[in-house]
Design a protein around this motif. Structure first.
Motif, mmCIF file in Angstrom:
data_model
loop_
_atom_site.group_PDB
_atom_site.id
_atom_site.type_symbol
_atom_site.label_atom_id
_atom_site.label_comp_id
_atom_site.label_asym_id
_atom_site.label_seq_id
_atom_site.Cartn_x
_atom_site.Cartn_y
_atom_site.Cartn_z
ATOM 1 N N ARG A 149 19.121 -8.859 -2.536
ATOM 2 C CA ARG A 149 17.766 -8.793 -1.998
ATOM 3 C C ARG A 149 16.994 -10.086 -2.214
ATOM 4 N NH1 ARG A 149 14.761 -4.980 -4.453
ATOM 5 N NH2 ARG A 149 13.182 -5.471 -2.936
ATOM 6 N N THR A 201 20.691 -4.264 4.147
ATOM 7 C CA THR A 201 19.309 -4.577 3.781
ATOM 8 C C THR A 201 18.812 -5.623 4.760
ATOM 9 O OG1 THR A 201 19.718 -4.111 1.447
ATOM 10 C CG2 THR A 201 17.797 -5.460 1.958
ATOM 11 N N ALA A 221 15.701 2.783 1.300
ATOM 12 C CA ALA A 221 14.606 2.210 0.512
ATOM 13 C C ALA A 221 13.807 1.279 1.402
ATOM 14 C CB ALA A 221 15.157 1.435 -0.689
ATOM 15 N N THR A 222 12.510 1.293 1.232
ATOM 16 C CA THR A 222 11.663 0.298 1.898
ATOM 17 C C THR A 222 10.854 -0.383 0.811
ATOM 18 O OG1 THR A 222 11.483 1.816 3.754
ATOM 19 C CG2 THR A 222 10.023 -0.070 3.765
ATOM 20 N N HIS A 223 10.985 -1.696 0.740
ATOM 21 C CA HIS A 223 10.226 -2.467 -0.241
ATOM 22 C C HIS A 223 9.162 -3.247 0.520
ATOM 23 C CE1 HIS A 223 14.302 -1.985 -2.099
ATOM 24 N NE2 HIS A 223 13.551 -1.567 -3.096
ATOM 25 N N ASN A 224 8.009 -2.621 0.691
ATOM 26 C CA ASN A 224 6.964 -3.274 1.492
ATOM 27 C C ASN A 224 6.562 -4.612 0.890
ATOM 28 O OD1 ASN A 224 7.065 -1.035 3.039
ATOM 29 N ND2 ASN A 224 5.040 -0.234 2.487
ATOM 30 N N GLU A 225 6.481 -4.646 -0.449
ATOM 31 C CA GLU A 225 5.999 -5.860 -1.094
ATOM 32 C C GLU A 225 7.020 -7.003 -0.977
ATOM 33 O OE1 GLU A 225 7.912 -3.211 -4.174
ATOM 34 O OE2 GLU A 225 7.023 -3.035 -2.213
ATOM 35 N N ASP A 226 8.285 -6.659 -0.775
ATOM 36 C CA ASP A 226 9.314 -7.698 -0.616
ATOM 37 C C ASP A 226 9.697 -7.913 0.844
ATOM 38 O OD1 ASP A 226 9.686 -8.329 -3.336
ATOM 39 O OD2 ASP A 226 10.773 -6.437 -3.596
ATOM 40 N N SER A 234 8.540 -9.317 -5.415
ATOM 41 C CA SER A 234 7.778 -8.305 -6.173
ATOM 42 C C SER A 234 8.147 -8.323 -7.643
ATOM 43 C CB SER A 234 8.027 -6.910 -5.597
ATOM 44 O OG SER A 234 9.365 -6.517 -5.857
ATOM 45 N N ARG A 235 9.308 -8.871 -7.990
ATOM 46 C CA ARG A 235 9.747 -8.918 -9.385
ATOM 47 C C ARG A 235 9.484 -10.269 -10.045
ATOM 48 N NH1 ARG A 235 13.207 -4.545 -10.019
ATOM 49 N NH2 ARG A 235 12.606 -4.717 -12.204
#
Lengths: 474, 474
Positions: A192, A220, A111-116, B357-358
């Motif tokens: 996270r 992560t 998974a890549t969470h760009n916004e996080d 993001s959340r």
């Protein structure tokens, strides 16, 4: 305290036939006892004598790792986790036999969470693979130990590299992990969230534990925005002290350097030959500046002023991406460049890290030692952190070379410890530095580490013989 | 696994007469069984019922702590370390009786190494004391949890605060420690090198362990250069979402904010009343920018642009030191300001932290919960990290209030965990959050924590009942 930590395991317990049959049956060619595969997994980049495992298992998932560990646990077979084999202190050597679990096939980016600004990857993903996958996202993963190491291996050795001075080490850049314990149980550590005060920091305990407390199968990591502007420069100095004084003043002023690396004259000469560069063969600093264009230009101006005050020459700039890449490629190849100074040699890399105020003194005293031995020794490193390496070039068949190398390393480690430093800034302990552990931490702290090892791996199955010195019970 | 972790200790085992006699003999009035001293040490800032220890020992040195712990260990008396009592989850409550070791008298600054940007202090030194001692050095210690907490206590709870978004938490800012173990042995962890890969990271294991694995008596912390320019601003937004969206975009762009704090309208109204400010009673962000004058101005321009895009009003600036201090004093007093919203109340502070993001979604859903209960609840926090607090104001004698507060907190923690967040970003577990530990980490990870606790403190003498949930053996 378990006696198993104190009395060495038998060197090569043969694998039980039923275990071999079960593993072959389940995994086919992904479980191998082939000579060449065993030999390939029995060495790393170090001078330590190869020690092949009894078999190699090529894992594809956390569950598979857990299953194999559970089987090994039942039969008390040692387990050695393996990434790409780029360690330099014998971390992956199967000195007590057993099964090596090769994690290179666990190379999915989950998974890549760009916004996080985070990504979750399997342990076999390498840093270049992760960065390639981030193309176009405006983000990057900064930790750069030179080799294209696996992220699991980098976490296990608490790796860092050229830009730790700004972005920190693996310690600072892992948010959470999936880990297989000695009995095959699977745990998740961290999460996270950017910070947490929820109980014992198992993530940090496992980072740097070199596979002796658990096998990292997923992690992560933090990502960072690619700076708007990046600029690199080299600057030659009349002597090492002038270069180091420039570093010290830069750090003390709080200039947020992305990289600040020292290469001594011998290293520069090796780099010129290897990478066809035309750098002046003098002690040289490689700088990198990250930020907005205005911030980069302001930082560069400050550092140029400091360097000038210590006799540094004109900065030679690399602002274009290709020029920057070429420059850092040359820096990263310094180790291999140095190897070519003495054909057929092997390198013993040292790795002390000292408080920056002691850095000039530490390097100076080390250079005096170097002048007393006849083997070639190059010096370079991450001086912004107070961390530098010697590449001591030895003919491993020469007792005189090995003795001289040993003497240099011992003196250097003693000096670093006397300066409140450490025997290893980023390479880890492996088998090569276990003898320094008590000197660095004291017997009581080592007893605490041993108690933790015993609590988590009571029969010493996970990468036995690494990190902790053999020795007395706590 | 020790059974002692699973079966509660007797609540108030009387201290043996010979132990009391020995301690009185050695330490005179620094060992006290006086009612008021015991009561004073039996509570913190939380709503948890006070639980005074059987006695309080006022320590002056690591050796004294070790001596007292050794005596307690011999007689199996629980030990609770105590800094200034500013914890908020019942960390210092002597719920199983025993002796509290008050470390406030260990308040010497042992060494300051300006050139290395570090200082070694005794555990009782507070953050304001350290910063006062650094006056004129050009350096400061950034971690700022609001309260003038002791550095030992801050390390023990892995504290952070308003500027963690730039400077990290205690996890990132401690280089090494002196720690007294459960049996009275003294260890040193870490050192003064900026990085090390030498074995298990005991420093990080102890940070956040809340006195349950060892008593931190000295620590070496990182210092940071005071930025050339510092500027603060407030900006009001039409709603919380607009403010949070501004934060998210700022972080994602990599603007190196020093502080970025959200206060909701109710908090602003409480602050205005308490601190005589005249802020518009709307959701508001407090910003601080650190850097060179040019960098600060550039950052401010970027953030103003982002805020404007989300309907933020004009920035109100505080560039002078006194104005900045007044602004942040008002921010720090928000907790006390909120307490005055409901005379005679107590506050239950929540502390979740979620991936950024959340954050908007988490706050929005939380506000829907808040609208369903009739007690006043203010919201503010360190939104740059994804960490925010509710101050839930309760009459502790009202079952309805306590029930509502409990419901809000449970729902909030469940929500944060479902978003890969944590039940506590910076307050710690204490006794207040042990029930969330398995939910956050899973039973197997908690079993690992329990195994470590048992390895280091087999009879559960160090701050028993904190961090780990009572419960089943691993």
């Amino acid at each position: 305290m378990s006696p198993s930590l104190n009395s060495p395991l038998p060197k090569h317990p043969p694998l039980a036939e039923d275990l071999v049959a079960t593993l072959k049956d389940h995994f086919g060619s992904r479980f191998s006892q082939g000579e060449s595969i065993r030999m390939q997994h029995g060495r790393d980049e170090s001078v330590h004598e190869a020690a092949p495992p009894d078999a190699v298992f090529f894992a594809r998932s956390t569950q598979e790792v857990a299953d194999v560990v559970r089987l090994c646990h039942r039969q008390q077979v040692p387990i050695i986790p393996y990434g790409v084999g780029s360690s330099v202190e014998g971390h992956v050597l199967a000195i007590h036999g057993g099964i090596t679990i090769d994690l290179a096939g666990m190379n999915r980016i989950l998974a890549t969470h760009n916004e996080d600004l985070d990504a979750t990857v399997e342990a076999g993903v390498t840093r270049l693979q992760l960065n390639a996958s981030l193309k176009g996202s405006g983000l990057f993963f900064p930790i750069d130990p030179g080799a294209d190491a696996s992220l699991g291996g980098m976490a296990a050795t608490r790796a860092s590299g050229t830009n730790a001075v700004r972005y920190g080490t693996m310690r600072d850049n892992v948010l959470g992990m999936t880990v297989v314990l000695a009995d095959g149980k699977i745990i998740k550590t961290g999460g996270r969230a950017r910070k947490s005060s929820a109980g014992y920091d198992l993530t940090r305990l496992l980072i740097g534990s070199e596979g002796t407390l658990g096998i990292i199968t997923e992690l992560t990591v933090k990502l960072h925005p690619i700076p708007e502007a990046m600029s690199a420069a080299v600057c030659a100095f009349p002597d090492v002290e002038a270069a180091v004084d420039t570093v010290i003043q830069t750090i003390q002023l709080g200039v947020p350097m992305a990289r600040i690396e020292l290469l001594d004259a011998l290293t520069i000469s090796a780099v010129n030959r290897h990478s066809h560069t035309t750098l002046r063969e003098l002690p040289t600093l490689f700088f990198e500046f990250h930020g907005s264009p205005a911030a980069v230009s302001e930082q560069a101006q400050i550092v140029q002023g400091i360097a000038g005050g210590f006799g540094g020459q004109e900065f030679a700039w690399a602002t274009h991406n290709e020029d920057r890449s070429r420059l850092w490629q040359a820096r990263h190849d310094a180790y291999f460049a140095c190897l070519q100074l003495k054909p057929g040699c092997r390198a013993l890399p040292t790795d002390v890290c000292v408080p920056i105020s002691r850095l000039a003194e530490c390097i100076q005293a080390t250079n005096e030692d170097i002048s007393l031995v006849s083997i070639p020794i190059a010096l370079f490193g991450h001086v912004g952190d107070g961390n530098f390496h010697l590449v001591v070039l030895v003919d491993p068949t020469s007792a005189a070379d090995m003795h001289a190398a040993e003497w240099i390393n011992e003196r250097l480690v003693e000096r670093a410890l006397a300066m409140s430093g450490t025997c290893t800034g980023e390479h880890g302990i492996g088998i090569g530095k276990t003898r320094f552990m008590v000197r660095e931490h004291g017997a009581e702290a080592i007893a605490v580490m041993r108690a933790i090892k015993t609590a988590l791996d009571p029969t010493n199955l996970l990468n036995p013989g690494k990190v902790l010195p053999p020795g007395t019970a706590s």
